[in-house]
Structure formats: C-alpha cells, structure tokens
Design a protein around this motif. Structure first.
Motif, PDB file in Angstrom:
ATOM      1  N   THR A 268     -19.047 -37.207   6.850  1.00  0.00           N
ATOM      2  CA  THR A 268     -18.962 -35.798   7.206  1.00  0.00           C
ATOM      3  C   THR A 268     -17.599 -35.280   6.767  1.00  0.00           C
ATOM      4  N   PHE A 269     -17.590 -34.184   6.022  1.00  0.00           N
ATOM      5  CA  PHE A 269     -16.358 -33.698   5.401  1.00  0.00           C
ATOM      6  C   PHE A 269     -15.874 -32.454   6.129  1.00  0.00           C
ATOM      7  N   PHE A 270     -14.682 -32.534   6.715  1.00  0.00           N
ATOM      8  CA  PHE A 270     -14.052 -31.397   7.383  1.00  0.00           C
ATOM      9  C   PHE A 270     -12.951 -30.870   6.466  1.00  0.00           C
ATOM     10  N   ASN A 271     -13.175 -29.715   5.891  1.00  0.00           N
ATOM     11  CA  ASN A 271     -12.194 -29.120   4.965  1.00  0.00           C
ATOM     12  C   ASN A 271     -11.327 -28.144   5.759  1.00  0.00           C
ATOM     13  N   ILE A 272     -10.103 -28.566   6.100  1.00  0.00           N
ATOM     14  CA  ILE A 272      -9.249 -27.835   7.030  1.00  0.00           C
ATOM     15  C   ILE A 272      -8.103 -27.171   6.278  1.00  0.00           C
ATOM     16  N   SER A 273      -7.855 -25.933   6.631  1.00  0.00           N
ATOM     17  CA  SER A 273      -6.654 -25.243   6.180  1.00  0.00           C
ATOM     18  C   SER A 273      -5.951 -24.684   7.416  1.00  0.00           C
ATOM     19  N   ALA A 274      -4.826 -24.015   7.201  1.00  0.00           N
ATOM     20  CA  ALA A 274      -4.067 -23.497   8.338  1.00  0.00           C
ATOM     21  C   ALA A 274      -4.882 -22.478   9.136  1.00  0.00           C
ATOM     22  N   SER A 275      -5.715 -21.692   8.454  1.00  0.00           N
ATOM     23  CA  SER A 275      -6.487 -20.672   9.162  1.00  0.00           C
ATOM     24  C   SER A 275      -7.556 -21.275  10.071  1.00  0.00           C
ATOM     25  N   SER A 276      -7.936 -22.533   9.836  1.00  0.00           N
ATOM     26  CA  SER A 276      -8.977 -23.156  10.655  1.00  0.00           C
ATOM     27  C   SER A 276      -8.476 -23.571  12.028  1.00  0.00           C
ATOM     28  N   VAL A 277      -7.187 -23.881  12.152  1.00  0.00           N
ATOM     29  CA  VAL A 277      -6.671 -24.422  13.407  1.00  0.00           C
ATOM     30  C   VAL A 277      -5.594 -23.552  14.039  1.00  0.00           C
ATOM     31  N   VAL A 278      -5.304 -22.409  13.447  1.00  0.00           N
ATOM     32  CA  VAL A 278      -4.295 -21.508  14.016  1.00  0.00           C
ATOM     33  C   VAL A 278      -5.013 -20.307  14.613  1.00  0.00           C
ATOM     34  N   SER A 279      -4.700 -20.011  15.867  1.00  0.00           N
ATOM     35  CA  SER A 279      -5.321 -18.903  16.580  1.00  0.00           C
ATOM     36  C   SER A 279      -4.240 -17.989  17.147  1.00  0.00           C
ATOM     37  N   LYS A 280      -4.591 -16.701  17.293  1.00  0.00           N
ATOM     38  CA  LYS A 280      -3.637 -15.749  17.864  1.00  0.00           C
ATOM     39  C   LYS A 280      -3.568 -15.861  19.381  1.00  0.00           C
ATOM     40  N   TRP A 281      -4.567 -16.540  20.008  1.00  0.00           N
ATOM     41  CA  TRP A 281      -4.574 -16.657  21.460  1.00  0.00           C
ATOM     42  C   TRP A 281      -3.720 -17.837  21.897  1.00  0.00           C
ATOM     43  N   ARG A 282      -2.957 -17.643  22.929  1.00  0.00           N
ATOM     44  CA  ARG A 282      -2.047 -18.677  23.406  1.00  0.00           C
ATOM     45  C   ARG A 282      -2.828 -19.912  23.875  1.00  0.00           C
ATOM     46  N   GLY A 283      -2.468 -21.053  23.339  1.00  0.00           N
ATOM     47  CA  GLY A 283      -3.078 -22.315  23.734  1.00  0.00           C
ATOM     48  C   GLY A 283      -4.305 -22.707  22.934  1.00  0.00           C
ATOM     49  N   ASP A 284      -4.867 -21.791  22.147  1.00  0.00           N
ATOM     50  CA  ASP A 284      -6.092 -22.121  21.425  1.00  0.00           C
ATOM     51  C   ASP A 284      -5.838 -22.992  20.196  1.00  0.00           C
ATOM     52  N   SER A 285      -4.655 -22.902  19.608  1.00  0.00           N
ATOM     53  CA  SER A 285      -4.378 -23.678  18.399  1.00  0.00           C
ATOM     54  C   SER A 285      -4.418 -25.174  18.683  1.00  0.00           C
ATOM     55  N   GLU A 286      -3.733 -25.609  19.740  1.00  0.00           N
ATOM     56  CA  GLU A 286      -3.751 -27.034  20.060  1.00  0.00           C
ATOM     57  C   GLU A 286      -5.130 -27.473  20.554  1.00  0.00           C
ATOM     58  N   LYS A 287      -5.863 -26.565  21.218  1.00  0.00           N
ATOM     59  CA  LYS A 287      -7.226 -26.906  21.613  1.00  0.00           C
ATOM     60  C   LYS A 287      -8.120 -27.093  20.387  1.00  0.00           C
ATOM     61  N   LEU A 288      -7.935 -26.262  19.372  1.00  0.00           N
ATOM     62  CA  LEU A 288      -8.715 -26.400  18.145  1.00  0.00           C
ATOM     63  C   LEU A 288      -8.457 -27.753  17.478  1.00  0.00           C
ATOM     64  N   VAL A 289      -7.209 -28.194  17.487  1.00  0.00           N
ATOM     65  CA  VAL A 289      -6.888 -29.502  16.909  1.00  0.00           C
ATOM     66  C   VAL A 289      -7.576 -30.615  17.694  1.00  0.00           C
ATOM     67  N   LYS A 290      -7.532 -30.530  19.010  1.00  0.00           N
ATOM     68  CA  LYS A 290      -8.182 -31.549  19.844  1.00  0.00           C
ATOM     69  C   LYS A 290      -9.692 -31.565  19.621  1.00  0.00           C
ATOM     70  N   VAL A 291     -10.304 -30.377  19.584  1.00  0.00           N
ATOM     71  CA  VAL A 291     -11.752 -30.291  19.349  1.00  0.00           C
ATOM     72  C   VAL A 291     -12.105 -30.819  17.969  1.00  0.00           C
ATOM     73  N   LEU A 292     -11.266 -30.545  16.988  1.00  0.00           N
ATOM     74  CA  LEU A 292     -11.525 -31.037  15.628  1.00  0.00           C
ATOM     75  C   LEU A 292     -11.637 -32.547  15.596  1.00  0.00           C
ATOM     76  N   PHE A 293     -10.723 -33.241  16.242  1.00  0.00           N
ATOM     77  CA  PHE A 293     -10.761 -34.699  16.213  1.00  0.00           C
ATOM     78  C   PHE A 293     -11.905 -35.239  17.065  1.00  0.00           C
ATOM     79  N   GLU A 294     -12.270 -34.534  18.140  1.00  0.00           N
ATOM     80  CA  GLU A 294     -13.439 -34.963  18.910  1.00  0.00           C
ATOM     81  C   GLU A 294     -14.716 -34.812  18.082  1.00  0.00           C
TER      82      GLU A 294
END
Length: 393
Positions: free
Chosen positions: A174-200
């Motif tokens: 399974t290929f996850f093609n990630i760029s900065a826009s995929s894991v950076v969010s304007k909402w506080r705390g969502d960026s690190e949550k996106l990284v955690k969800v990505l690895f899960e």
C-alpha cells in the motif's frame, strides 16, 4: 390488516443483544436504513457525516452488505476483506483517517525497475533494504531485521520519486504518497494527530510504504531561532516518535523519504533514516540509454549523433535530458507549423502534412536552448554522501 412492515420494523424484529451490538460496532460492520443509525442505538438518530462517508465507501467497494434480521446477505459467499479503517478511539481520529484515505492511498504506481535507467547502486541498496525483506522474511530476523527508514537524496530530477514508486510496485505494498499539505492542518493539534493516524493506517494496511516527498519541508532542523513555530515543533516531535516506534516492531511498514537538501534535515531524523542513499546525476551509459529510448533512430533516415549528445550532456539530470529530447523533437514540428501559418484557412486534419524526422541540426539547436539545472550543488551532495551516505563497496 396490519401496518406494512418498514425497514425499522425489521430492525426491531431482528434486534441483537447488547453484547452482540458491541461486537458488531467494534468490527465496523453496520447496515443502513433510510439514514438511521444501526450500530447498536435504537433512537433513530442519523449517522454523523464521517461515519456515513466511510459506510458509503464500504458499500461501494463491496466490502460489506446490508444486514436484515441480523443476517448478512452475501450473494457471492466471499470471505470478508480487511476493513478500510482500523478501530479508532474517537470520531475525530476516524474523520482524520477518512481524509487521509481519500487523499493519499493509491493503487500500484506501476513503475518497473527497467523503466529507470542507470542508478544501479541505488536500486541494489533499495532491493536489499526493502524488497528482499518482504519477499523472504525468514532471513531478516533478530539483528538482521529490515531497515524501516530510508532517505533518498540527490539533485532534483534524478529519479528519487520514481525509485520510491518502483519499490511500491515491486513489493505490491500500500503506497502512501505524503507531502507537507497531507499532514499539516490549520487547526491546533490536528497536525500531530494526522501523523499518528497515518502510521496507524500504514500498520493496518501492512505491508505498506510511506513516501515522504520533500521531507525537508516537514522536519528541518529544530531550534533554528524564533522562526520555528510551536505547532511545527509538535509536528516534528510526533513524526520522530512514530518513526522510533516503527523500529521497535516487526510490522512491515517502510518510510521512504526524498529530499534535495539533505543537510537541512534534523539530526534526530537522520538517525531514524538508517539507510541514506545518494541518487546522483546519470552517468554516460544511463544518459545514452535515455537518449536512445526518447529519440529512437528511424530506419532509412539519418543516424542521430548519440555520442555527441552523451558528451555534451555532462551534468544533466534525467529531467533535463527529457527536456532536451522534447526540444529536439519540436524542431520538425516547427517547420510544419511555418507552412501551416502561411495558409489563410484551417487545413483539414486528413490533409495535414507529415512531420519529418529529427536531423542533426535539430540536436545542435536543442543543445543550445537547453541548459542543465541540477549541477550547482554537486560538491555538497558528494560531501554529504561521504559523511552520512550508505554505499556498497
């Protein structure tokens, strides 16, 4: 006569016990009836938007079928496939996972090793680090556990992204093609949550490949003064924690990172990217193979001066060579366009003149009009490779 049985009446008739409802909810196998919730609640409230979207994805992909009286009607009698999402502890995490699935999960990139000219050393290191552990896991245990982090660095346009796609194609991961826009969010705390969800998600769909393109935009050196924001620092810390967790498990999740500026990466990330592979500018043999494929000789026409092209393309990247070939192929078309411009009316398609072959003069004009773009930092790449790079002697 009694009232006709509605979809809700069938639900009331075949209602499961409380324990069965919890088990069904944990497996995310839910049915739908006029937008009502069937995951163990009987108050008739509509499902929220993220869960409904996931359900529609399941239904369209044929992952599950609606249930009637607690019985699944599967006309094909197939075994249940792996669910699209793993179980999450909150609806917010599930919504973030849904957005990641919609944006970055791809099928096979369909890039073969043979389509990448040259780069034999980089191919060999990637096969040793990723491909062989997936094909023959028996040998890669204990101390020989596979490398989980690999960095591809080199000048732009040399084929780093192509190598990552070839790895995903070869391994059928399974290929996850990630760029900065995929894991950076304007909402506080969502960026690190996106990284955690990505690895899960990557663990759930293992074996999987996470490709972090232009990783220097995500995790540059920390402590660079007042320009570093708190949210950026938290994102980098979460990415480092998740990378460290991969190294302590046996799950086949690989992180491939690519960058044109490896000296700007944080030292902690360099430690986690255990294999650091230089993707250099193409050598003469690779340049000749590219030119012969992009500009093949036409039988009965003038032989193209491949030797002259190879000699004059020193310092060109693969992308530069493609632009050079495109410029050479445009010359015969320009001659036809001059003839078409002289005519006042539009020429019908069946009467259009034929485009002639590429000549030696076209090659000289293309060389004058195309300049290399990736040779400026060649010494810096060589120094970084000598200090941190992985090589096969």
């Amino acid at each position: 006569m009694g009232e006709p049985l509605s979809c809700w009446s069938f639900m009331e008739f075949g209602r499961k016990s409380e324990s069965e409802q919890k088990d069904a909810a944990s497996r995310d196998q839910t049915g739908d009836c006029n937008g009502s919730s069937l995951n163990g609640s009987n108050n008739g409230n509509a499902r929220n938007t993220p869960e409904m979207a996931i359900y529609e994805q399941y239904r369209n992909r044929g992952k599950i079928t609606p249930q009637l009286n607690g019985v699944s009607h599967d006309r094909f009698n197939e075994k249940p496939q792996k669910p699209l999402l793993p179980p999450f502890e909150s609806a917010d995490m599930r919504a973030l996972a849904e957005s990641l699935c919609r944006d970055i999960i791809r099928g096979s990139p369909d890039v073969k090793w043979e389509s990448i000219k040259g780069l034999e050393n980089a191919k060999r290191l990637l096969k040793e680090a990723v491909v062989m552990p997936i094909k023959y896991p028996k040998y890669f245990t204990g101390l020989l556990s596979p490398w989980k982090g690999i960095l591809l660095f080199g000048p732009p346009g040399t084929g780093k992204t192509m190598l990552a796609k070839a790895v995903a194609t070869e391994c059928r991961t399974t290929f996850f093609n990630i760029s900065a826009s995929s894991v950076v969010s304007k909402w506080r705390g969502d960026s690190e949550k996106l990284v955690k969800v990505l690895f899960e998600l990557a663990r759930h769909h293992a074996p999987s490949t996470i490709f972090l393109d232009e990783i220097d935009a995500i995790i540059s050196q920390r402590g660079g003064g007042s320009s570093e924001h708190e949210a950026s620092r938290r994102l980098k810390t979460e990415l480092l924690i998740q990378m460290d967790g991969l190294m302590r498990t046996d799950e086949l999740v690989f992180v491939l990172a690519a960058t044109n500026l490896p000296w700007e990466l944080d030292a902690a990330m360099l430690r986690r990217l255990e294999k650091r592979i230089l993707v250099p500018l193409p050598e003469p043999e690779a340049r000749r193979a590219m030119l012969e494929e992009l500009l093949p000789s036409v039988p009965g026409e003038e032989e193209l001066p491949y030797d002259v092209l190879v000699e004059n393309t020193e310092g060109y990247s693969g992308s530069d060579i493609r632009l050079l070939c495109k410029e050479a192929a445009m010359q015969p078309l320009r001659r036809v366009m001059v003839l078409l411009e002289e005519k006042q009316e539009v020429v019908p398609e069946e009467e259009l003149p034929k485009v002639g072959p590429i000549k030696g003069e076209d090659i000289k004009i293309a060389l004058k009009n195309t300049r290399p773009s990736a040779h400026l930092h060649a010494q810096l790449y060589d120094k970084f490779n000598a200090d941190y790079g992985s090589q096969i002697l």
